[in-house]
Design an enzyme around this catalytic site. Structure first.
Site, PDB file in Angstrom:
ATOM      1  N   PHE A 142       5.710   3.424   2.690  1.00  0.00           N
ATOM      2  CA  PHE A 142       6.822   4.051   1.954  1.00  0.00           C
ATOM      3  C   PHE A 142       7.278   5.316   2.680  1.00  0.00           C
ATOM      4  O   PHE A 142       8.458   5.502   2.943  1.00  0.00           O
ATOM      5  CB  PHE A 142       6.375   4.369   0.520  1.00  0.00           C
ATOM      6  CG  PHE A 142       7.447   5.003  -0.321  1.00  0.00           C
ATOM      7  CD1 PHE A 142       8.561   4.283  -0.718  1.00  0.00           C
ATOM      8  CD2 PHE A 142       7.339   6.337  -0.728  1.00  0.00           C
ATOM      9  CE1 PHE A 142       9.559   4.872  -1.496  1.00  0.00           C
ATOM     10  CE2 PHE A 142       8.336   6.927  -1.502  1.00  0.00           C
ATOM     11  CZ  PHE A 142       9.442   6.192  -1.882  1.00  0.00           C
ATOM     12  N   GLY A 186       4.864   6.522   5.223  1.00  0.00           N
ATOM     13  CA  GLY A 186       4.064   6.444   6.446  1.00  0.00           C
ATOM     14  C   GLY A 186       4.746   5.559   7.473  1.00  0.00           C
ATOM     15  O   GLY A 186       5.805   4.991   7.209  1.00  0.00           O
ATOM     16  N   LYS A 239       3.427   5.901 -10.754  1.00  0.00           N
ATOM     17  CA  LYS A 239       2.613   4.670 -10.705  1.00  0.00           C
ATOM     18  C   LYS A 239       1.618   4.733  -9.553  1.00  0.00           C
ATOM     19  O   LYS A 239       0.466   4.313  -9.692  1.00  0.00           O
ATOM     20  CB  LYS A 239       3.511   3.447 -10.474  1.00  0.00           C
ATOM     21  CG  LYS A 239       4.198   2.929 -11.705  1.00  0.00           C
ATOM     22  CD  LYS A 239       4.880   1.614 -11.328  1.00  0.00           C
ATOM     23  CE  LYS A 239       5.742   1.094 -12.446  1.00  0.00           C
ATOM     24  NZ  LYS A 239       6.586  -0.034 -11.987  1.00  0.00           N
ATOM     25  N   ASN A 286      -6.755   1.570  -9.823  1.00  0.00           N
ATOM     26  CA  ASN A 286      -7.153   0.455  -8.946  1.00  0.00           C
ATOM     27  C   ASN A 286      -8.239   0.876  -7.953  1.00  0.00           C
ATOM     28  O   ASN A 286      -9.194   0.135  -7.708  1.00  0.00           O
ATOM     29  CB  ASN A 286      -5.936  -0.092  -8.196  1.00  0.00           C
ATOM     30  CG  ASN A 286      -5.020  -0.864  -9.141  1.00  0.00           C
ATOM     31  OD1 ASN A 286      -5.488  -1.482 -10.090  1.00  0.00           O
ATOM     32  ND2 ASN A 286      -3.720  -0.816  -8.885  1.00  0.00           N
ATOM     33  N   LYS A 292     -15.931   1.316  -8.347  1.00  0.00           N
ATOM     34  CA  LYS A 292     -16.931   0.920  -9.355  1.00  0.00           C
ATOM     35  C   LYS A 292     -17.575  -0.411  -8.958  1.00  0.00           C
ATOM     36  O   LYS A 292     -18.793  -0.563  -9.005  1.00  0.00           O
ATOM     37  CB  LYS A 292     -16.212   0.787 -10.706  1.00  0.00           C
ATOM     38  CG  LYS A 292     -17.088   0.474 -11.869  1.00  0.00           C
ATOM     39  CD  LYS A 292     -16.317   0.706 -13.164  1.00  0.00           C
ATOM     40  CE  LYS A 292     -17.048   0.094 -14.336  1.00  0.00           C
ATOM     41  NZ  LYS A 292     -16.374  -1.087 -14.866  1.00  0.00           N
ATOM     42  N   TYR A 311       5.117  13.911  -9.621  1.00  0.00           N
ATOM     43  CA  TYR A 311       4.049  14.192  -8.645  1.00  0.00           C
ATOM     44  C   TYR A 311       2.931  15.005  -9.310  1.00  0.00           C
ATOM     45  O   TYR A 311       1.769  14.615  -9.314  1.00  0.00           O
ATOM     46  CB  TYR A 311       4.649  14.946  -7.471  1.00  0.00           C
ATOM     47  CG  TYR A 311       3.692  15.217  -6.332  1.00  0.00           C
ATOM     48  CD1 TYR A 311       3.286  14.196  -5.477  1.00  0.00           C
ATOM     49  CD2 TYR A 311       3.214  16.506  -6.083  1.00  0.00           C
ATOM     50  CE1 TYR A 311       2.423  14.452  -4.407  1.00  0.00           C
ATOM     51  CE2 TYR A 311       2.356  16.757  -5.026  1.00  0.00           C
ATOM     52  CZ  TYR A 311       1.963  15.734  -4.186  1.00  0.00           C
ATOM     53  OH  TYR A 311       1.112  15.997  -3.128  1.00  0.00           O
ATOM     54  N   THR A 336      -0.227  21.629   4.014  1.00  0.00           N
ATOM     55  CA  THR A 336      -0.825  21.339   5.317  1.00  0.00           C
ATOM     56  C   THR A 336       0.266  20.855   6.269  1.00  0.00           C
ATOM     57  O   THR A 336       1.176  20.135   5.851  1.00  0.00           O
ATOM     58  CB  THR A 336      -1.931  20.275   5.147  1.00  0.00           C
ATOM     59  OG1 THR A 336      -2.878  20.763   4.193  1.00  0.00           O
ATOM     60  CG2 THR A 336      -2.637  19.995   6.454  1.00  0.00           C
TER      61      THR A 336
HETATM   62  P1  NAD Z   1       2.643  11.181   3.716  1.00  0.00           P
HETATM   63  O1  NAD Z   1       3.835  10.890   2.888  1.00  0.00           O
HETATM   64  O2  NAD Z   1       2.794  11.336   5.175  1.00  0.00           O
HETATM   65  O3  NAD Z   1       1.517  10.073   3.471  1.00  0.00           O
HETATM   66  C1  NAD Z   1       1.390   9.327   2.290  1.00  0.00           C
HETATM   67  C2  NAD Z   1       1.067   7.900   2.678  1.00  0.00           C
HETATM   68  O4  NAD Z   1       0.886   7.126   1.483  1.00  0.00           O
HETATM   69  C3  NAD Z   1       2.205   7.235   3.459  1.00  0.00           C
HETATM   70  O5  NAD Z   1       1.679   6.569   4.579  1.00  0.00           O
HETATM   71  C4  NAD Z   1       2.807   6.271   2.458  1.00  0.00           C
HETATM   72  O6  NAD Z   1       3.454   5.164   3.069  1.00  0.00           O
HETATM   73  C5  NAD Z   1       1.602   5.892   1.642  1.00  0.00           C
HETATM   74  N1  NAD Z   1       1.925   5.390   0.300  1.00  0.00           N
HETATM   75  C6  NAD Z   1       2.789   5.928  -0.593  1.00  0.00           C
HETATM   76  N2  NAD Z   1       2.808   5.176  -1.702  1.00  0.00           N
HETATM   77  C7  NAD Z   1       1.944   4.145  -1.500  1.00  0.00           C
HETATM   78  C8  NAD Z   1       1.535   3.029  -2.287  1.00  0.00           C
HETATM   79  N3  NAD Z   1       2.023   2.816  -3.525  1.00  0.00           N
HETATM   80  N4  NAD Z   1       0.630   2.168  -1.759  1.00  0.00           N
HETATM   81  C9  NAD Z   1       0.138   2.365  -0.502  1.00  0.00           C
HETATM   82  N5  NAD Z   1       0.489   3.388   0.271  1.00  0.00           N
HETATM   83  C10 NAD Z   1       1.372   4.276  -0.231  1.00  0.00           C
HETATM   84  O7  NAD Z   1       1.962  12.488   3.078  1.00  0.00           O
HETATM   85  P2  NAD Z   1       0.681  13.309   3.533  1.00  0.00           P
HETATM   86  O8  NAD Z   1       1.102  14.700   3.747  1.00  0.00           O
HETATM   87  O9  NAD Z   1      -0.060  12.600   4.591  1.00  0.00           O
HETATM   88  O10 NAD Z   1      -0.161  13.288   2.187  1.00  0.00           O
HETATM   89  C11 NAD Z   1      -1.283  12.441   2.009  1.00  0.00           C
HETATM   90  C12 NAD Z   1      -1.939  12.748   0.671  1.00  0.00           C
HETATM   91  O11 NAD Z   1      -2.359  14.101   0.619  1.00  0.00           O
HETATM   92  C13 NAD Z   1      -1.021  12.528  -0.529  1.00  0.00           C
HETATM   93  O12 NAD Z   1      -1.756  11.948  -1.569  1.00  0.00           O
HETATM   94  C14 NAD Z   1      -0.593  13.922  -0.898  1.00  0.00           C
HETATM   95  O13 NAD Z   1      -0.306  14.033  -2.267  1.00  0.00           O
HETATM   96  C15 NAD Z   1      -1.821  14.730  -0.524  1.00  0.00           C
HETATM   97  N6  NAD Z   1      -1.466  16.124  -0.242  1.00  0.00           N
HETATM   98  C16 NAD Z   1      -0.838  16.467   0.928  1.00  0.00           C
HETATM   99  C17 NAD Z   1      -0.493  17.793   1.147  1.00  0.00           C
HETATM  100  C18 NAD Z   1       0.176  18.249   2.426  1.00  0.00           C
HETATM  101  O14 NAD Z   1       0.509  19.425   2.521  1.00  0.00           O
HETATM  102  N7  NAD Z   1       0.358  17.420   3.431  1.00  0.00           N
HETATM  103  C19 NAD Z   1      -0.763  18.763   0.175  1.00  0.00           C
HETATM  104  C20 NAD Z   1      -1.364  18.366  -1.003  1.00  0.00           C
HETATM  105  C21 NAD Z   1      -1.729  17.050  -1.205  1.00  0.00           C
END
Ligand code: NAD
Ligand code: UDP
Length: 318
Positions: free
Chosen positions: A30, A32, A85, A93, A99, A139, A169
């Site tokens: 989505f 990535g 979702k 899931n 589990k 979110y 980050t």
């Molecule tokens: P990102 O958007 O680059 O990565 C998220 C990944 O999740 C993507 O590869 C996307 O395709 C995948 N994804 C989204 N919905 C999906 C689904 N339903 N099924 C399978 N894959 C799905 O963001 P990121 O910065 O790499 O963040 C990764 C995680 O870390 C996230 O959960 C985010 O909430 C958390 N996070 C990141 C930061 C930051 O600053 N980067 C801060 C707080 C939390």
């Protein structure tokens, strides 16, 4: 690893492979990209699987890093129902998978669970100040509900859980259109386009370099079982968004000017992690200064042909 083809996930996959683990990367692409993991595909210990975590997953694993979820406000507001979702059904899931397989499971939670915080800096015991019906709620509340699910699976089924609250980050492999502040400012600066500050730029954030976050997540996964978290992982050095814009302009030698845009709804005013718990229990503390991390990130975007091409065109017309 769910969300393994994203910004953070791809770095984490890399680091775990280097440490000798087998890694199954689960992602629906989505936000990535296959490009983020293309260099890992020839590794026999790496496997990529297209899958949406809102549907059940039947695989055999012994550790789960649950990172799947768009993280940038623009991206998570694009399809807010799917965002909730992904956090909630995705957590159910993946907890179900943990589990069944008795796997240890780590949730990538966020500083957004603190909302627009009224306590500063934010310690883990702070419950936060979140608008449950605003445009960031898909979110923030999704992530809060995921934390609830983690702790209920821990209390009810004694799962081995870990919850990391990640603060902003940044680093190489952020997507150039991702919309987050560091990537936006660097790309705009390299293209000599206006730097878009939302609001007056007095809001603050604390920026952690990606390599240090990945180390923190791996340490938390390996920590003793009493350390369920939540554990803040972030860099306590706090900057205003205007200071970040000025730093990026200076470091790129850009001709960009600053342009002010309306502040998005519920944009937090201040954010800084209290990392006493991570220091004490994980022996973890960031050491990479913003200047150093920004340089790595600028170098990454400079090497991107689509950005360089636009830069040279912009320079030609200047
Ligand atoms: P990102 O958007 O680059 O990565 C998220 C990944 O999740 C993507 O590869 C996307 O395709 C995948 N994804 C989204 N919905 C999906 C689904 N339903 N099924 C399978 N894959 C799905 O963001 P990121 O910065 O790499 O963040 C990764 C995680 O870390 C996230 O959960 C985010 O909430 C958390 N996070 C990141 C930061 C930051 O600053 N980067 C801060 C707080 C939390
Ligand atoms: N921001 C900005 N200009 C941009 C992108 C973001 O001024 O082009 C601001 C945004 O309003 C917020 C901060 O930078 O105050 C951090 O935004 P980001 O989307 O990176 O992450 P957030 O911490 O808000 O989730």
């Amino acid at each position: 690893m769910t969300g393994g083809a994203g910004f953070l996930g791809s770095h984490l996959c890399e680091k775990l492979l280097a440490a000798g683990h087998d890694v199954l990367c689960v992602d629906n692409y989505f936000t990535g990209s296959k490009d983020n993991i293309a260099h890992l595909l020839s590794n026999p210990h790496f496997e990529a699987m297209r899958h949406d975590v809102t549907f059940p997953l039947y695989v055999e694993v012994d550790e789960i890093y649950n990172l799947a979820c768009p993280a940038s406000p623009i991206q998570y507001q694009r399809d807010p129902v799917q965002t909730t979702k992904t956090s909630v059904h995705g957590a159910i899931n993946m907890l179900g998978l943990a589990k069944r397989t008795k796997a240890r499971i780590l949730q990538a939670s966020t500083s957004e669970v603190y909302g627009d915080p009224q306590l500063h800096p934010q310690p883990e015991h702070y419950w936060g100040n979140v608008n449950p019906i605003g445009s960031r709620a898909c979110y923030d509340e999704g992530k809060r509900c995921a934390e609830t699910l983690f702790f209920d699976y821990w209390r009810q089924y004694q799962l081995e859980i870990r919850v990391a609250r990640i603060f902003n980050t940044y680093g190489p492999r952020m997507h150039s259109n991702d919309g987050r502040v560091v990537s936006n400012f660097i790309v705009q600066a390299l293209r000599n386009e206006p730097i878009t500050i939302y609001g007056e730029g007095n809001q603050t954030r604390s920026f952690l370099y990606v390599d240090e976050l990945v180390d923190g997540l791996i340490k938390l996964m390996a920590a003793p079982n009493d350390l369920t978290g939540p554990v803040n992982l972030g860099n306590p050095n706090e900057f205003t968004i205007r200071a970040l814009a000025e730093k990026v302009i200076e470091m790129t030698g850009s001709k960009s000017e600053i342009e002010y845009h309306p502040l998005p709804e519920d944009d937090p005013v201040q954010r800084q992690p209290d990392i006493a718990l991570a220091r004490a229990r994980l022996d973890w503390e960031p050491g990479i200064m913003l200047q150093e991390g920004l340089q790595q990130t600028i170098d990454f975007f400079r090497a991107d042909p689509s950005i360089v091409r636009t830069t040279s065109l912009a320079q030609q017309s200047a």
